[in-house]
Design an enzyme around this catalytic site. Structure first.
Site, short mmCIF file in Angstrom:
data_model
loop_
_atom_site.label_atom_id
_atom_site.label_comp_id
_atom_site.label_asym_id
_atom_site.label_seq_id
_atom_site.Cartn_x
_atom_site.Cartn_y
_atom_site.Cartn_z
CE LYS A 186 -3.99 -2.03 -0.22
NZ LYS A 186 -4.09 -3.34 0.28
C1 PLP Z 1 -5.38 -4.21 0.67
C2 PLP Z 1 -6.82 -4.07 0.76
C3 PLP Z 1 -7.58 -4.55 1.85
C4 PLP Z 1 -7.03 -5.44 2.92
O1 PLP Z 1 -5.90 -5.05 3.48
P1 PLP Z 1 -4.88 -6.10 4.16
O2 PLP Z 1 -4.10 -5.17 5.02
O3 PLP Z 1 -4.06 -6.69 3.06
O4 PLP Z 1 -5.66 -7.08 4.92
C5 PLP Z 1 -8.94 -4.29 1.89
N1 PLP Z 1 -9.54 -3.61 0.92
C6 PLP Z 1 -8.87 -3.16 -0.16
C7 PLP Z 1 -9.60 -2.38 -1.20
C8 PLP Z 1 -7.49 -3.39 -0.28
O5 PLP Z 1 -6.85 -2.97 -1.37
#
Ligand code: PLP
Length: 398
Positions: A186
């Site tokens: 992210k």
């Molecule tokens: C990455 C992501 C998540 C979940 O995040 P994690 O930290 O990997 O569990 C949820 N929603 C969206 C849209 C994402 O891109």
């Protein structure tokens, strides 16, 4: 994106603070900490930077969505409206509480279509959860108005849009609850982690307790705390929070780099009349983590997507045939493959997935290509990339 591309001494310093005192847990051990509370500090900085009263860190973005829903009292048999284009995590997080994800079409914003949202509301609907995919957002004013009329909770999954704003407000701060992910890929990362954002005092208290076995966090003796209700362990560690803290301080810097790279590629693609761009709702400013555009039809977008792969234009996706982000290929969920029995209520609630088609979503996703905007590219690399992208589209259109 992702923030790990630019790891530096700033992240190292925060992590070494934690290792120096040895307290890897976010709660307790006050005497040993030498004043370092990385999770608490990160929560305070998130509150300041994302303009919300409360931030509660948790162990992942998936956990953030589950904790947010639980904090608002959403669970068994309740319906939560969410888009067909998402990350599979948003769906899983609803399922985990025994609630029922109701998938609704997207429009040219690549997020929830408010008209389709209205049509999907039933007596069981408790919440609407837009997922702000690929750095841009849903039309939040329209969704807020729908929530008000029907007395529903608005939960923003802004895992992919940290740093974007809508009418001057950071995404995640606008709904009743917002969810962030700090996973490894992210825009800002903690390795693993997530956060629940809210201005609602009660939801915050619920999230704080629920993510730590129901502990009320009153007093200084963890063993003596009381537990007003059931909770689980969705805690973040101090090591993860330390990395996240350094990264959050760099969010503006990351968004600025992305904007510069995004703009170069967008201007190049704009020369092709057949290319159109994803619509950003009025008042919205993207995080520039992705550049998403549409091609005239699915044959062209498939050809372009394959040519990008073969010719070294990496990190561009057509999500139509993708099993992570789009309903079409979610066969394990359509067939409800689960290790353990799923409640009959949820089974019944998800029967619609066997037969329902999403032509409107297909129309947009099939023609869409979304390209990740990296932080580590030099300007020369971005210009070369933009030129390649344009050249490939032109050759396919010929
Ligand atoms: C990455 C992501 C998540 C979940 O995040 P994690 O930290 O990997 O569990 C949820 N929603 C969206 C849209 C994402 O891109």
């Amino acid at each position: 994106m992702p923030g790990f591309e630019l790891f530096s001494d700033l992240e190292r310093k925060e992590v070494s603070d934690v290792l120096d005192n040895g307290v890897l847990m976010r709660y307790g051990f006050d005497g040993m900490r030498k004043g370092h509370w990385k999770a608490k500090s990160l929560e305070q900085e998130l509150e300041k930077q994302l303009q919300v009263k409360h931030a509660q860190l948790v162990s992942s973005g998936t956990a953030a969505v589950s904790v947010a829903l639980a904090s608002a009292g959403i669970g068994s048999g309740d319906e939560v409206i969410m888009p067909t284009f998402t990350f599979v995590a948003s769906f899983e997080a609803i399922m985990m509480l025994g609630a029922i994800p109701i998938l609704v079409d997207i429009d040219d914003t690549l997020t929830l279509d408010p008209i389709k949202v209205k049509e999907a509301i039933t007596s069981k609907t408790k919440a609407i959860m837009p997922v702000h995919m690929c750095g841009s957002m849903a039309n939040l004013d329209e969704l807020l108005a729908i929530c008000k009329t029907h007395n529903l909770i608005l939960i923003e999954d802004s895992s992919q849009a940290t740093g974007a704003t809508y009418k001057g407000k950071p995404l995640g701060s606008i709904g009743d609850l917002g969810c962030l992910s700090l996973d490894f890929v992210k825009i800002i990362t903690a390795g693993e982690g997530g956060a629940v954002l809210t201005n609602n005092e009660q939801f915050y208290r619920h999230a704080d307790h629920y993510s730590d076995h129901g502990h009320d966090h009153v007093g200084k003796d963890r063993g003596a705390e009381s537990h007003p209700f059931l909770g689980y362990n969705f805690r973040i560690s101090e090591l993860h929070a330390a990395v996240g803290l350094a990264q959050l301080r760099r969010l503006d810097e990351f968004v600025a780099i992305q904007k510069k790279n995004y703009t170069i590629i967008r201007e190049a693609l704009s020369q092709i009349p057949e290319v159109t761009f994803r619509r950003v709702p009025e008042g919205g400013v993207e995080s520039y983590s992705f550049l998403s555009f549409f091609l005239p039809d699915i044959e062209i977008s498939r050809k372009v997507s394959i040519a990008y792969k073969n010719k070294g234009v990496d990190a561009c996706w057509n999500y139509y045939d993708n099993s992570w982000h789009y309903i079409r290929e979610w066969n394990h969920l359509k067939e409800m493959k689960s290790l353990y029995p799923i409640s009959s209520e949820v089974k019944k609630g998800l029967e619609y997935l066997q037969t329902k088609t999403f032509e409107q979503s297909d129309h947009y996703i099939a023609r869409n290509i979304s390209c990740l905007i990296k932080l580590s590219w030099t300007e020369e690399e971005v210009r070369e990339r933009a030129e390649n992208m344009v050249g490939i589209i032109k050759s396919v259109l010929l």
